[in-house]
Scaffold this motif. Structure first.
Motif, short mmCIF file in Angstrom:
data_model
loop_
_atom_site.label_atom_id
_atom_site.label_comp_id
_atom_site.label_asym_id
_atom_site.label_seq_id
_atom_site.Cartn_x
_atom_site.Cartn_y
_atom_site.Cartn_z
N THR A 107 0.82 -1.21 0.26
CA THR A 107 -0.08 0.30 -0.20
C THR A 107 1.14 1.50 0.35
N SER A 108 0.12 2.23 -1.00
CA SER A 108 0.73 3.21 -1.15
C SER A 108 0.61 3.93 0.49
N LYS A 109 1.66 4.92 1.11
CA LYS A 109 1.38 5.80 2.21
C LYS A 109 1.45 7.28 1.87
N LYS A 110 1.41 7.75 0.70
CA LYS A 110 1.00 8.81 -0.31
C LYS A 110 -0.41 8.75 -1.39
N SER A 111 -0.81 8.23 -1.12
CA SER A 111 -1.94 7.80 -2.38
C SER A 111 -3.13 6.81 -2.24
N ASP A 112 -3.85 7.04 -2.60
CA ASP A 112 -5.21 5.63 -2.10
C ASP A 112 -4.70 4.53 -3.30
N THR A 113 -3.70 4.29 -3.29
CA THR A 113 -3.40 3.06 -4.48
C THR A 113 -2.47 2.23 -3.33
N ALA A 114 -2.36 1.14 -4.21
CA ALA A 114 -2.00 -0.84 -3.68
C ALA A 114 -1.44 -1.07 -4.84
N PHE A 115 -0.04 -1.70 -4.77
CA PHE A 115 -0.49 -2.62 -5.90
C PHE A 115 0.65 -4.05 -5.28
N MET A 116 -0.56 -4.66 -5.91
CA MET A 116 -0.58 -6.09 -5.64
C MET A 116 0.30 -7.53 -6.39
N LYS A 117 0.38 -8.30 -5.83
CA LYS A 117 1.43 -9.74 -7.16
C LYS A 117 1.29 -10.53 -7.05
N SER A 118 1.01 -11.03 -7.84
CA SER A 118 0.29 -12.90 -8.07
C SER A 118 1.01 -13.49 -8.67
N ARG A 119 1.16 -15.06 -9.02
CA ARG A 119 1.98 -15.66 -10.15
C ARG A 119 0.52 -15.69 -11.24
N TRP A 120 -0.54 -15.28 -10.85
CA TRP A 120 -1.46 -15.24 -12.10
C TRP A 120 -1.51 -13.95 -13.22
N LYS A 121 -0.97 -14.14 -13.87
CA LYS A 121 -0.79 -12.93 -14.84
C LYS A 121 -1.57 -13.13 -16.30
N ARG A 122 -1.96 -11.50 -16.06
CA ARG A 122 -2.80 -11.17 -17.17
C ARG A 122 -2.14 -10.31 -17.91
N GLU A 123 -2.70 -9.63 -19.03
CA GLU A 123 -2.71 -8.72 -20.02
C GLU A 123 -3.20 -7.51 -19.41
N PRO A 124 -1.84 -6.65 -19.64
CA PRO A 124 -1.89 -5.37 -18.44
C PRO A 124 -3.02 -4.21 -19.41
N LEU A 125 -3.77 -3.17 -19.15
CA LEU A 125 -4.06 -2.90 -20.02
C LEU A 125 -3.66 -1.19 -20.21
N ALA A 126 -3.62 -0.80 -21.35
CA ALA A 126 -2.57 0.29 -21.98
C ALA A 126 -2.93 1.78 -20.63
N GLN A 127 -1.71 2.09 -20.68
CA GLN A 127 -1.99 3.53 -19.03
C GLN A 127 -1.45 5.17 -19.41
N ASP A 128 -1.94 5.93 -19.11
CA ASP A 128 -1.68 7.05 -19.35
C ASP A 128 -1.19 8.16 -18.84
N PHE A 129 -0.81 7.83 -17.87
CA PHE A 129 -0.47 9.19 -16.71
C PHE A 129 0.42 10.73 -16.81
N ARG A 130 0.49 10.39 -17.77
CA ARG A 130 1.40 11.33 -17.99
C ARG A 130 0.54 13.48 -19.10
N SER A 131 0.20 12.42 -20.33
CA SER A 131 -0.33 13.66 -20.71
C SER A 131 -1.23 14.16 -20.20
N GLN A 132 -1.52 15.91 -20.68
CA GLN A 132 -2.38 16.54 -20.25
C GLN A 132 -4.44 16.37 -20.16
N ARG A 133 -4.53 16.48 -19.02
CA ARG A 133 -6.06 16.67 -18.47
C ARG A 133 -6.76 17.58 -19.54
#
Length: 269
Positions: A107-133
């Motif tokens: 879990t993050s200490k700065k934001s409402d996010t949590a990263f999880m890891k599993s041996r079960w793998k799936r194709e990730p979703l495309a991401q764009d966290f840097r473009s201007q909104r």
């Protein structure tokens, strides 16, 4: 005797002009000019001390459900911190009685996010966290509101600040959206959608659902910058598909069916 007729120049020009106009007219009926894209508002401003504050009170940890999405091809998943914080066990529900356990939860200490890891793998979703909104742009929220498959569409209002109090304390910038539409039969609170991805019109993840204000019709999502801090850039971006208010329900069904968006389960003993 052979007669030779002379055709006036003006008649030749008239016939040529009529032929040109006729060809242009026929061509215009075959080609449809695309409609111009919707006009967006100004770019989202930078964080300011005067940003509207949203206060969220968290109870003690308890068993519940939320939404998660695949972030990389190595078994990485992302959800909201408040969904999995304090849980004794965390897993993904694939079917009614089939689950995949998460091996690690960070879990993050700065934001409402949590990263999880599993041996079960799936194709990730495309991401764009840097473009201007841009103010007024559309966002599409997908997951499991009320513990069932569902989705919503919204319009970006601006930037707010979320203050979390209760079992932990954080302060972070968030994006505020006004609800436009939702899947048929979905009424009331969208609890259970927390941690679900929000997509832009290009079909890229730009945040995740953090909170809601049902009475005001507002949805609050973790700012793209916060997710950029938590996730490394993908070495290869997955295929992305455009999303709009007409097809976002079908897109959501596809992502859930492919288990790229899944229901996350928290167990507190």
């Amino acid at each position: 005797m052979r007669f030779i007729y002379s055709i006036p120049d003006w008649l030749i020009y008239f016939l040529l002009l009529a032929l040109i106009i006729g060809n242009v007219s026929r061509g215009s009926t075959r080609t449809k000019t695309p409609a111009p894209p919707p006009k967006l508002g100004p770019s989202l401003p930078n964080v300011k001390p005067t940003d509207t504050t949203v206060l969220v009170e968290l109870d003690a940890p308890h068993s519940g459900v939320g939404t998660a999405f695949a972030t990389d091809a190595k078994g990485g998943w992302m959800t909201a911190r408040h969904v999995v914080d304090g849980c004794d066990q965390v897993g993904l529900r694939l079917e009614n009685r089939k689950y995949v356990k998460m091996d690690t939860v960070r879990t993050s200490k700065k934001s409402d996010t949590a990263f999880m890891k599993s041996r079960w793998k799936r194709e990730p979703l495309a991401q764009d966290f840097r473009s201007q909104r841009n103010i007024g742009e559309h966002g599409f929220f997908m997951g499991f509101p009320q513990g069932k498959p569902g989705e919503l569409a919204g319009k970006l209002l601006g930037r707010h600040r979320m203050m979390v109090r209760g079992r932990y304390r954080t302060s972070e910038p968030i994006l505020a959206w006004t609800e436009m539409s939702r899947s048929r039969g979905l009424e009331g609170s969208i609890g259970g959608l927390s941690g679900g991805p929000v997509f832009d019109a290009d079909g890229e993840v730009i945040g995740l659902v953090a909170a809601e204000s049902p009475r005001r019709g507002r949805i609050y999502t973790v700012a793209p910058r916060s997710l950029d801090d938590e996730l490394r850039d993908l070495t290869k971006q997955p295929k992305r598909d455009g999303i709009d208010v007409k097809n976002y329900g079908r897109r959501a069904d596809t992502y859930r069916r492919d288990r790229r968006i899944a229901q996350v389960v928290c167990v507190v003993k």
